[in-house]
Enzyme design. Structure first.
Site, PDB file in Angstrom:
ATOM      1  N   GLY A 230       0.821  -1.203   0.000  1.00 43.92           N
ATOM      2  CA  GLY A 230       0.000   0.000   0.000  1.00 43.92           C
ATOM      3  C   GLY A 230       0.850   1.246   0.000  1.00 43.92           C
ATOM      4  N   PRO A 232       2.442   4.927   1.055  1.00 46.91           N
ATOM      5  CA  PRO A 232       3.004   5.347   2.336  1.00 46.91           C
ATOM      6  C   PRO A 232       1.943   5.960   3.244  1.00 46.91           C
ATOM      7  CG  PRO A 232       4.188   6.368   0.512  1.00 46.91           C
ATOM      8  CD  PRO A 232       3.058   5.611  -0.073  1.00 46.91           C
ATOM      9  N   THR A 234      -0.350   4.555   5.080  1.00 49.17           N
ATOM     10  CA  THR A 234      -1.665   3.951   5.198  1.00 49.17           C
ATOM     11  C   THR A 234      -1.750   3.039   6.416  1.00 49.17           C
ATOM     12  OG1 THR A 234      -0.879   2.364   3.578  1.00 49.17           O
ATOM     13  CG2 THR A 234      -2.392   4.048   2.809  1.00 49.17           C
ATOM     14  N   GLY A 235      -0.682   2.942   7.181  1.00 49.76           N
ATOM     15  CA  GLY A 235      -0.761   2.202   8.436  1.00 49.76           C
ATOM     16  C   GLY A 235      -0.213   0.789   8.380  1.00 49.76           C
ATOM     17  N   LYS A 236       0.716   0.529   7.474  1.00 49.63           N
ATOM     18  CA  LYS A 236       1.276  -0.821   7.379  1.00 49.63           C
ATOM     19  C   LYS A 236       2.118  -1.146   8.611  1.00 49.63           C
ATOM     20  CE  LYS A 236       3.187   0.222   3.411  1.00 49.63           C
ATOM     21  NZ  LYS A 236       2.620   1.577   3.254  1.00 49.63           N
ATOM     22  N   THR A 237       2.982  -0.221   8.958  1.00 51.98           N
ATOM     23  CA  THR A 237       3.803  -0.434  10.144  1.00 51.98           C
ATOM     24  C   THR A 237       2.922  -0.557  11.381  1.00 51.98           C
ATOM     25  OG1 THR A 237       5.455   0.958   9.087  1.00 51.98           O
ATOM     26  CG2 THR A 237       5.797   0.442  11.393  1.00 51.98           C
ATOM     27  N   GLU A 452      -4.926  34.104  -9.681  1.00 55.09           N
ATOM     28  CA  GLU A 452      -5.790  33.237  -8.860  1.00 55.09           C
ATOM     29  C   GLU A 452      -7.264  33.445  -9.185  1.00 55.09           C
ATOM     30  OE1 GLU A 452      -4.462  30.879  -7.532  1.00 55.09           O
ATOM     31  OE2 GLU A 452      -2.403  31.614  -7.405  1.00 55.09           O
ATOM     32  N   HIS A 455      -8.210  31.413 -12.174  1.00 52.15           N
ATOM     33  CA  HIS A 455      -8.581  30.023 -11.841  1.00 52.15           C
ATOM     34  C   HIS A 455      -9.986  29.988 -11.243  1.00 52.15           C
ATOM     35  CE1 HIS A 455      -4.643  28.308 -12.527  1.00 52.15           C
ATOM     36  NE2 HIS A 455      -4.055  28.968 -11.534  1.00 52.15           N
ATOM     37  N   ASP A 533       0.988  24.815 -13.018  1.00 55.00           N
ATOM     38  CA  ASP A 533      -0.263  24.670 -13.769  1.00 55.00           C
ATOM     39  C   ASP A 533       0.023  24.025 -15.123  1.00 55.00           C
ATOM     40  OD1 ASP A 533      -1.562  26.039 -11.762  1.00 55.00           O
ATOM     41  OD2 ASP A 533      -1.398  27.992 -12.759  1.00 55.00           O
TER      42      ASP A 533
HETATM   43  P1  ADP Z   1       3.102   3.106   6.669  1.00 51.32           P
HETATM   44  O1  ADP Z   1       3.948   2.162   7.399  1.00 51.32           O
HETATM   45  O2  ADP Z   1       2.019   2.438   5.872  1.00 51.32           O
HETATM   46  O3  ADP Z   1       3.852   4.076   5.823  1.00 51.32           O
HETATM   47  P2  ADP Z   1       2.502   4.000   9.291  1.00 51.32           P
HETATM   48  O4  ADP Z   1       1.982   2.753   9.873  1.00 51.32           O
HETATM   49  O5  ADP Z   1       3.914   4.312   9.623  1.00 51.32           O
HETATM   50  O6  ADP Z   1       2.327   4.005   7.732  1.00 51.32           O
HETATM   51  O7  ADP Z   1       1.544   5.189   9.711  1.00 51.32           O
HETATM   52  C1  ADP Z   1       2.034   6.375  10.255  1.00 51.32           C
HETATM   53  C2  ADP Z   1       1.066   6.926  11.270  1.00 51.32           C
HETATM   54  O8  ADP Z   1      -0.165   7.314  10.668  1.00 51.32           O
HETATM   55  C3  ADP Z   1       0.681   5.922  12.320  1.00 51.32           C
HETATM   56  O9  ADP Z   1       1.573   5.951  13.373  1.00 51.32           O
HETATM   57  C4  ADP Z   1      -0.699   6.386  12.744  1.00 51.32           C
HETATM   58  O10 ADP Z   1      -0.626   7.397  13.712  1.00 51.32           O
HETATM   59  C5  ADP Z   1      -1.260   6.974  11.482  1.00 51.32           C
HETATM   60  N1  ADP Z   1      -2.096   6.002  10.771  1.00 51.32           N
HETATM   61  C6  ADP Z   1      -1.858   5.521   9.533  1.00 51.32           C
HETATM   62  N2  ADP Z   1      -2.815   4.663   9.165  1.00 51.32           N
HETATM   63  C7  ADP Z   1      -3.663   4.572  10.189  1.00 51.32           C
HETATM   64  C8  ADP Z   1      -4.870   3.829  10.408  1.00 51.32           C
HETATM   65  N3  ADP Z   1      -5.364   3.014   9.485  1.00 51.32           N
HETATM   66  N4  ADP Z   1      -5.493   3.983  11.593  1.00 51.32           N
HETATM   67  C9  ADP Z   1      -5.004   4.818  12.518  1.00 51.32           C
HETATM   68  N5  ADP Z   1      -3.887   5.535  12.377  1.00 51.32           N
HETATM   69  C10 ADP Z   1      -3.218   5.438  11.229  1.00 51.32           C
HETATM   70 ZN    ZN Z   2      -2.075  28.889 -11.018  1.00 54.84          ZN
HETATM   71 MG    MG Z   3       6.019   2.288   7.516  1.00 53.66          MG
END
Ligand code: ADP
Ligand code: ZN
Ligand code: MG
Length: 647
Positions: A230, A232, A234-237, A452, A455, A533
């Site tokens: 996914g 960056p 999105t909460g993988k870690t 602006e 636009h 633009d």
């Molecule tokens: P990734 O590893 O996908 O790049 P992270 O897990 O490091 O993303 O997410 C960074 C921070 O963003 C997390 O510590 C959390 O605070 C927030 N975060 C990201 N996704 C979620 C989620 N699905 N639910 C809650 N918090 C989230």
């Molecule tokens: Zn412009």
């Molecule tokens: Mg990460």
């Protein structure tokens, strides 16, 4: 300084002058004397040892000639010559058998001569040659050795410190794996929102880590590896940590890029290290972030093969095959581009589970906002639903950041709870940049205002455009002089399905800034402010023609997606069409852009009076909200239907 000492001490034992000093000392005292000299030698200079006072030998009570006289007189019974020390120990015949020492010179044939003569005359003088052990020489040697040892020791210490600081060059063989371990992550599934499907799939992994018997009893093979894919943020870690937290097992983490080092073989040994540690701590979870750094297709890439990376990857594969599926170690890897991964990594028995972790939709965003609002004080007028609706395309990390920024702004403004205004400003801050102090009135400010408003006016007049949210000339960090912002089209952004008419209007709106500059100030005065633009227009138009089949060239994908030039595969496959078609595409893109630009210029020209009025208002107010903007426009011209309705 050190050099002086070495010289002093290597000289000392051989120096004849030094030896004289010992002439009348009994052996014991001599040694003590020598030691004292060693000690003193560290502090005082060698010249002191060589002073004539010492050389004179204050205790020498007999001289050489006196000795010769005594031999002649028959008073001597025994002479012991010490050639090394250049002394003669004389024992007298008298009743006390008194002794004394005499300093000799280089050659002393007279002694032999006289003794021989006396013995011929019936005397019995014993003449021996017997060196006394030379303590000073031994001491000098010890001192020298000590000094050398000291110097070597010092050098080694310096050397060792420099290798430690300088790092891997000297001990790269012994890899220090750079993973981190958390015994308890303290994160639970409740802290992760918006990715329900992924959570559900991973629930099973938690159960396995907690109760492996349940699986092994029925002969199920446990997945060894799970790949999270996914964008960056999105909460993988976070998800990986939550699994470890839910199961209550240690969490090992390492980034793929940490494996790869300058030296071939280091990565592989780090992989071994990591897995050894993990097995020692089973059950546990190993998290490898950015696995694409090592797990790329082998043999691909423009720069040729990367041996180190391949070795690391091979080691990773070997380790994954090596440990039993039921040993209690689960590997979770994360990447944002699974397309580049080596297929060997993805086959069953390795990362056979692949879970997409996508940008959250409306419900996901709402859930994430709720998680991050838990520990924050929101005022009653703030609705998380509204925020979620306004933030399509935001990742979990963006939303977390948004709530935090809003809280910071609230604290700065000395309010007790986060209000709508703070949320609004935080969104702008994240999407556009920090707001800076407004420009002073100047030609530049006027030009920005026209740009602006150009636009903004087009987003209000065009039939398929999203309505204006606001237009402002308050500068933002990052070089933005101002901006015109439309309301997010939730439906289109969330679904990812954009219509041709909508995109064409987007292009026209993007060109509206430049069109206004040209209409008002003339072709000679147009500025570089429109650079982004123009870039946007070129990219969108090209994609419409060549990728989405939205031009008169017909519904044919003529080009792959741009980017990813790093990969050999895609690079080779990039140009899929002939040269004629390529120039056809160029022509098509050009006419599309020029047409839109003409439309923009024309609309601006027709509404010049309105334009001037809006610019004056913007210069005065610095920000015009969408509502007010539309109200003014409607005094001059008919608004498109969707713009009048509910907005
Ligand atoms: P990734 O590893 O996908 O790049 P992270 O897990 O490091 O993303 O997410 C960074 C921070 O963003 C997390 O510590 C959390 O605070 C927030 N975060 C990201 N996704 C979620 C989620 N699905 N639910 C809650 N918090 C989230
Ligand atoms: Zn412009
Ligand atoms: Mg990460």
């Amino acid at each position: 300084m050190k050099g002086d000492w070495i010289k002093a001490w290597s000289k000392a034992p051989t120096s004849g002058d030094v030896a004289t000093k010992q002439e009348n000392c009994p052996p014991k005292q001599k040694r003590a004397n020598g030691l004292a000299r060693v000690a003193a030698g560290w502090l005082i200079l060698q010249s002191v040892l060589l002073t004539p006072a010492f050389a004179a030998g204050e205790k020498a009570n007999k001289t050489y000639s006196e000795l010769l006289q005594q031999i002649e007189a028959g008073q001597v019974s025994k002479i012991i010559i010490d050639p090394a020390q250049q002394t003669a120990k004389v024992t007298l015949k008298d009743t006390k058998r008194s002794e004394y020492e005499v300093t000799l010179f280089d050659k002393y044939p007279e002694i032999y001569q006289k003794v021989r003569d006396s013995n011929k005359q019936g005397e019995k003088i014993q003449l021996d040659i017997q060196p006394t052990p030379d303590h000073s020489a031994a001491l000098g040697l010890v001192a020298n050795l000590l000094l050398i040892l000291l110097v070597i020791g010092g050098l080694m210490m310096i050397l060792r410190r420099s290798t430690q600081a300088g790092g891997q060059a000297m001990n790269f063989g012994k890899s220090r794996a750079r993973f981190s371990m958390e015994a308890k992550t303290g994160i639970l599934f409740d802290d992760v929102a918006g990715i329900e499907e992924a959570k559900e799939e991973l629930q099973e992994v938690v159960t396995f880590l907690k109760k492996p018997e349940r699986f092994t009893a029925v002969g199920a093979r446990i997945p060894k590896g799970v790949l999270l894919i996914g964008p960056p943020g999105t909460g993988k870690t976070l998800l990986a940590k939550a699994i470890a937290g839910e199961a209550g097992v240690p969490f090992f983490s390492m980034s793929g890029s940490e494996f790869v080092e300058m030296f071939v073989g280091v990565g592989a040994s780090r992989v071994r290290d990591l897995f050894r540690k993990a097995k020692e701590n089973a059950p546990c979870l190993v998290f490898i972030d950015e696995i694409d750094a090592v797990g790329r297709q082998r043999g691909a890439g423009i720069g040729g093969g990367n041996d180190e990376r391949e070795q690391t990857l091979n080691q990773l594969l070997t380790e994954m095959d090596g440990f039993e599926g039921n040993s209690g170690v689960i590997i979770i890897a994360a990447t944002n581009r699974s397309d580049v991964l080596d297929t060997a990594l993805l086959r069953p028995g390795r990362f056979d589970r692949q879970i997409m972790v996508d940008l959250p939709g409306y419900n996901g965003r709402l859930g994430i906002l709720q998680v991050h609002a838990r520990n924050k004080k929101l005022s009653a007028d703030v609705s998380l639903e509204t925020i979620a609706r306004r933030t399509p395309g935001f990742s979990g990390a963006d939303l977390a950041n948004l709530m935090n920024e809003a809280a910071i702004l609230t604290a700065r403004r000395r309010k007790d709870s986060i209000g709508d205004q703070e949320i609004d400003d935080a969104i702008d801050r994240i999407t556009i940049g920090l707001s800076l102090t407004p420009l002073l009135d100047s030609k530049k400010k006027r030009l920005i205002a026209y740009h602006e408003i150009g636009h903004a006016l087009l987003s209000t007049l065009l039939k398929n455009a999203d309505p204006l949210n606001k237009v402002t000339i308050i500068p933002r960090s990052g070089g933005t002089g101002g901006f015109s912002q439309q309301v997010f089209n939730e439906e289109m952004v969330d679904s990812g399905l954009y219509t041709r008419a909508w995109m064409l209007d987007r292009i026209t709106i993007a060109l509206g800034g430049r069109a206004a500059e040209a209409e008002v100030f003339g072709e000679a005065e147009i500025t570089t402010g429109a650079a982004s633009d123009i870039r946007y227009v070129a990219d969108t138009a090209r994609d419409m023609v060549a990728r989405w089949g939205m031009s008169k060239l017909g519904p044919m994908a003529l080009e792959g997606s741009s980017g990813e030039v790093f990969l050999g595969r895609d690079w080779m496959a990039r140009s899929e069409c002939s040269e004629e078609v390529s120039s056809e595409i160029d022509r098509c893109v050009r006419s599309m852009v020029l047409e839109s630009y003409e439309t923009a210029r024309q609309l601006i020209r027709e509404n010049r009076q309105l334009l001037d009025r809006l610019v004056d208002l913007l210069l005065d107010q610095e920000t015009i909200e969408g509502e007010q903007f539309r109200q003014i426009v409607s005094q001059y011209t008919q608004l498109p239907e969707h713009q009048t309705a509910d907005r």
